[in-house]
Write an enzyme that holds these catalytic residues in place. Structure first.
Site, mmCIF file in Angstrom:
data_model
loop_
_atom_site.group_PDB
_atom_site.id
_atom_site.type_symbol
_atom_site.label_atom_id
_atom_site.label_comp_id
_atom_site.label_asym_id
_atom_site.label_seq_id
_atom_site.Cartn_x
_atom_site.Cartn_y
_atom_site.Cartn_z
ATOM 1 C CD GLU A 52 -3.148 -1.091 2.100
ATOM 2 O OE1 GLU A 52 -4.100 -0.945 1.653
ATOM 3 O OE2 GLU A 52 -2.797 -0.730 3.449
ATOM 4 C CB CYS B 167 3.089 7.356 3.293
ATOM 5 S SG CYS B 167 3.662 6.202 4.743
ATOM 6 C CB CYS C 212 7.262 -5.207 8.634
ATOM 7 S SG CYS C 212 8.537 -4.530 9.550
ATOM 8 C CB CYS D 278 5.555 -3.102 16.393
ATOM 9 S SG CYS D 278 7.557 -2.788 15.787
ATOM 10 C CB CYS E 181 2.762 -2.101 13.634
ATOM 11 S SG CYS E 181 2.878 -1.893 11.945
ATOM 12 C CB CYS F 119 0.869 5.936 11.663
ATOM 13 S SG CYS F 119 1.321 7.383 11.227
HETATM 14 N N1 SAH Z 1 8.827 0.458 10.138
HETATM 15 C C1 SAH Z 1 9.087 1.968 10.420
HETATM 16 C C2 SAH Z 1 8.532 2.812 9.346
HETATM 17 C C3 SAH Z 1 7.004 2.571 9.229
HETATM 18 S S1 SAH Z 1 5.893 2.689 10.576
HETATM 19 C C4 SAH Z 1 8.950 2.302 11.831
HETATM 20 O O1 SAH Z 1 8.526 1.501 12.319
HETATM 21 O O2 SAH Z 1 9.457 3.500 11.938
HETATM 22 C C5 SAH Z 1 5.722 4.329 10.593
HETATM 23 C C6 SAH Z 1 5.109 4.833 12.061
HETATM 24 O O3 SAH Z 1 3.750 4.537 12.567
HETATM 25 C C7 SAH Z 1 6.084 4.179 13.116
HETATM 26 O O4 SAH Z 1 6.370 5.089 14.073
HETATM 27 C C8 SAH Z 1 5.156 3.312 13.744
HETATM 28 O O5 SAH Z 1 5.756 2.862 15.002
HETATM 29 C C9 SAH Z 1 4.004 3.839 13.658
HETATM 30 N N2 SAH Z 1 2.867 3.017 13.975
HETATM 31 C C10 SAH Z 1 2.672 1.580 13.896
HETATM 32 N N3 SAH Z 1 1.446 1.242 14.195
HETATM 33 C C11 SAH Z 1 0.827 2.339 14.715
HETATM 34 C C12 SAH Z 1 -0.510 2.429 14.986
HETATM 35 N N4 SAH Z 1 -1.377 1.271 15.246
HETATM 36 N N5 SAH Z 1 -1.066 3.605 15.332
HETATM 37 C C13 SAH Z 1 -0.200 4.727 15.129
HETATM 38 N N6 SAH Z 1 1.226 4.432 14.645
HETATM 39 C C14 SAH Z 1 1.607 3.443 14.496
HETATM 40 FE FE1 SF4 Z 2 7.599 -2.907 11.250
HETATM 41 FE FE2 SF4 Z 2 5.367 -1.593 11.798
HETATM 42 FE FE3 SF4 Z 2 7.167 -2.031 13.514
HETATM 43 FE FE4 SF4 Z 2 7.440 -0.447 11.287
HETATM 44 S S1 SF4 Z 2 5.987 -0.227 13.328
HETATM 45 S S2 SF4 Z 2 8.813 -1.825 12.307
HETATM 46 S S3 SF4 Z 2 6.271 -1.462 9.833
HETATM 47 S S4 SF4 Z 2 6.185 -3.689 12.508
#
Ligand code: SAH
Ligand code: SF4
Length: 351
Positions: free
Chosen positions: A90, A103, A110, A114, A117, A342
């Site tokens: 996406e 973006c 990934c 996390c 996420c 995000c």
């Molecule tokens: N993988 C990279 C970049 C993509 S995520 C990273 O983790 O930095 C972009 C941002 O969205 C990151 O700061 C991530 O922690 C945040 N993010 C992930 N899940 C989210 C959620 N459910 N709500 C808000 N932000 C989120």
């Molecule tokens: Fe991967 Fe989502 Fe963690 Fe970013 S926030 S490193 S996209 S799992």
């Protein structure tokens, strides 16, 4: 066949030389690709028909295929894109009044996983190539008709945030190549100040981003100590907060002019208390990094048990950081209604 988008000038020059062509052709072709936005070799009118035919035999020139697209009530635009091998990602465009950020995704899925996420719940399938990474930005320019050939003079597709699906520093080589083409004056000519890479903290590659690209850096911190961070980000068992902050110091020795943004997700009852804020301040003061915070309201997605912090708690947290001298704005969630905000991106249906 070689995909031409994503080849560095050097790489393209050497393929052309192997074909018996002069090296200046590489610059000419780059100009068509990245300045004019050409989508076929036929459009390259200052190149002879004979060479254009040869190029068509040697190279492909593709944009990803649009599978579906959605536009949110706040104008955030999301595409599900498919590459030639059928893999999908996406891409999101977030328009503001006078500019806008694309973006971009860097991986299908990934591996970091996390807990908060949505992308992290989709297992990693593969890395994107440099071409697949920048072609997301180019596709948005196509959709908004922002190449020189178009008569409309709105220029909104101006910034790149490497914050889509995937951990960019798990695909550092391709990401670096893509960002170099994006910021090259002969390439897409996006100013380095308009490009931000966000990482969960893959320590060894952080100084490399400074050295090889000079773009802005954002760190997904999300917790004031290792014990809490490890609970929500398993990668923290590998790279601890202290190592990340030292790597940030390295980054700032090279890219001296830029603040590093620390992203902090506000999770109700988990990391959003005043003590958490104070612990965070103490930590950041110790490392003396030119830092600002970005407080991110948690965006829920189907199946996730976290809840967003209340507005009052977010406000109090922000005030505590500001009292200590750190900018700490709260990020407005964009495109939530279409799961484009995000952490909400995912290109595979849950099974
Ligand atoms: N993988 C990279 C970049 C993509 S995520 C990273 O983790 O930095 C972009 C941002 O969205 C990151 O700061 C991530 O922690 C945040 N993010 C992930 N899940 C989210 C959620 N459910 N709500 C808000 N932000 C989120
Ligand atoms: Fe991967 Fe989502 Fe963690 Fe970013 S926030 S490193 S996209 S799992």
């Amino acid at each position: 066949m070689i995909e031409i988008i994503g080849l560095t000038k050097k790489e393209l020059t050497s393929v052309l030389e192997e074909m018996g062509e002069k090296s200046f052709r590489a610059k000419q072709i780059w100009h068509w690709l990245y300045v004019q936005g050409a989508k076929s070799f036929e459009e390259m009118t200052n190149i002879s028909k004979d060479l254009r035919n040869k190029l068509t035999e040697k190279f492909t020139l593709n944009r990803p295929k649009i599978v579906t697209e959605q536009i949110s009530a706040d104008k955030t635009h999301k595409w599900l894109l498919e590459f030639t091998d059928g893999q999908r990602i996406e891409t999101v465009f977030i328009p503001e009044e006078e500019h806008g950020a694309v973006c971009v995704s860097t991986q299908v899925g990934c591996a970091v996983g996390c807990k908060f996420c949505h992308t992290g719940s989709q297992k990693i399938t593969r890395n994107l190539t440099a071409g697949e990474i920048i072609s997301q930005f180019m596709l948005v320019k196509d959709v908004y008709a922002e190449w020189p050939s178009s008569s409309q003079d709105n220029r909104l597709v101006s910034n790149i945030v490497v914050m889509g699906m995937g951990e960019p520093l798990h695909n550092a080589d391709n990401v670096i190549k893509a960002l170099n083409i994006a910021t090259d004056q002969d390439g897409l000519a996006v100013s380095k100040r308009r490009v931000t890479l966000s990482t969960s903290g893959i320590v060894p590659h952080i100084p490399e981003i400074a050295r090889e690209t000079g773009v802005k850096l954002a760190i997904s911190l999300h917790a004031p100590n290792n014990q809490k961070r490890s609970q929500i980000m398993p990668i923290n068992d590998r790279y601890k907060i202290e190592e990340i902050l030292s790597a940030c110091q390295e980054y700032q020795k090279i890219v001296t002019s830029r603040y590093i943004t620390f992203e902090y997700l506000m999770l109700d009852g988990f990391n959003d208390s005043l003590q958490d804020a104070q612990e965070l301040v103490a930590l950041m003061k110790k490392y003396k990094i030119g830092a600002k915070f970005n407080l991110i309201p948690f965006n829920p997605w189907p199946g996730c048990h976290f809840k967003p912090s209340s507005n009052n708690r977010v406000y109090a947290f922000s005030k505590e950081l500001e009292k200590a001298g750190f900018a700490a704005p709260v990020r407005t969630a964009r495109g939530q209604d279409i799961l484009a905000a995000c952490g909400q991106l995912k290109s595979k249906k849950s099974v």
